[in-house]
Every structure is written in C-alpha cells, then in structure tokens.
Design an enzyme around this catalytic site. Sequence first.
Site, PDB file in Angstrom:
ATOM      1  CE  LYS A  13      46.809  29.839  56.083  1.00 19.00           C
ATOM      2  NZ  LYS A  13      45.353  30.561  55.537  1.00 19.00           N
ATOM      3  NE  ARG A  88      47.309  22.911  50.965  1.00 22.51           N
ATOM      4  CZ  ARG A  88      47.350  24.456  50.681  1.00 22.51           C
ATOM      5  NH1 ARG A  88      46.252  24.856  50.889  1.00 22.51           N
ATOM      6  NH2 ARG A  88      48.392  24.828  50.547  1.00 22.51           N
ATOM      7  NE  ARG A 127      43.762  39.871  49.106  1.00 25.06           N
ATOM      8  CZ  ARG A 127      44.031  38.593  49.215  1.00 25.06           C
ATOM      9  NH1 ARG A 127      44.087  37.897  48.368  1.00 25.06           N
ATOM     10  NH2 ARG A 127      44.167  38.142  50.521  1.00 25.06           N
ATOM     11  NE  ARG A 161      45.259  37.808  41.167  1.00 29.20           N
ATOM     12  CZ  ARG A 161      45.506  36.668  42.202  1.00 29.20           C
ATOM     13  NH1 ARG A 161      45.079  37.330  43.370  1.00 29.20           N
ATOM     14  NH2 ARG A 161      45.736  35.560  41.963  1.00 29.20           N
ATOM     15  NE  ARG A 172      41.424  30.888  48.042  1.00 30.77           N
ATOM     16  CZ  ARG A 172      42.095  32.116  48.331  1.00 30.77           C
ATOM     17  NH1 ARG A 172      41.884  33.170  47.722  1.00 30.77           N
ATOM     18  NH2 ARG A 172      43.302  31.893  49.348  1.00 30.77           N
TER      19      ARG A 172
END
Length: 218
Positions: A13, A88, A127, A161, A172
Amino acid sequence: MRIVLVGPPGAGKGTQAAFLAKKLSIPHISTGDLFRANISQGTDLGKQAKSYMDAGNLVPDEVTIAMAKDRMAQQDAVNGFLLDGFPRNVSQAEALDLALKADDVSLDAVLDLEVPEGEVVKRIAGRRTCRNDSSHVFHVTYSPPKKEGVCDVCGGELYQREDDSEATVRNRLNVYHTQTEPIIDHYRAQDLVVTISALGKVEEVTERALAALKDKQK
C-alpha cells in the site's frame, strides 16, 4: 480524485500510494505521517496522540479522525487526496462519510489491493534487516544478499525483526480481517470499491490501479 487505499499488510500500500498520488497529482495522506507531523509540530492533537502512544495504548478513533479531517481541509487536498491507513475500521469509515458530506464532497473510489494470504506471509516473513542500518533491507527470495546473513552495503549482520516473524504477520492479518476488511463491504454498498491484484512488479500494479480508477473518475 478522492481515494481510500485498502489491503492487507504486505500488499504494498505505501509503495502504491506514493506512485498513485504522484501520477494523479494529489497528496498521499497516511496515518503514520499524520501522527508524526502532529507530534513533531506539537499540536493539541499531537500531544493527545503522544500521551496514548507513550502509555502503550492505541490512539482513539476520535483523535485519528480529527487529524485526518484537519489534513484533508488543507489547500493541497481541496481537489483530492489518497488516504492510506485510514479509515482503519467501520466506525472511522462512517465518520469519514459524515465529514465529507459536511463539506459537500464524496469519495470517488476505494482501491482494494488483493494479495493471497500465503504471499503476504512470504513477503513479510522473508524480510531481513541490517543491524547497523535499518534502511538496508533484503528479502530471502526477492532481493537476497550476495552472502547469506550479511548486508551488501555495510557488511552488518542481517536479522529478522520481531515484527516480521510469521506469528506476528499472521496476527496482523487476523486484525486486518476482523477490523479493517469490513470497511470494504461498507464501501461496496456505496458502489465505490474497485479490487485489483497486487501481485507482480510494482509498475504493473500501478498501471492496473490507474486503469481501474479511471472508470471511477467523475
């Protein structure tokens, strides 16, 4: 155009918002930027947001909504904007509807970036970030370092992370499905939603988005 951008974490996004805002000559308004700007400028809303954030709490809807309304009222947003990360949830969407109606304007489109859940997990959990400089980010599949576990730029150690762990990503996604995804049905009832695949190269997704939005231009 007045656009809301929605999609799961890892859909790209932020990247698409920047490209689309530039192509359409409208400001990109993200909740993260709103919070940072208000806090750095020491506004009343910024002080309120900071007090909640410092206490480890979520910023209440009314504070977020007030920040968004203030930003949308600025001169560069008079002829349009692209909202990223707001609304949201459905209550924020309803508040946005009322705010726009009060100004006698309305949204033109809600762009829904669609990505399979497995791809979201792969994108984020893959990542790897440099311990020396968090701006140096690699991906085990899409942009691997020349030497495994070592940053190409500075030689620092690459690590995953905590925010990028598969467990965190799935949490999430669950939050997205329960809190944010319902706004798509809210806007679908207003015939505002255009859904596109967010798979493929960044430029391909941008062109796909522009073509879909063209049908919604008034």
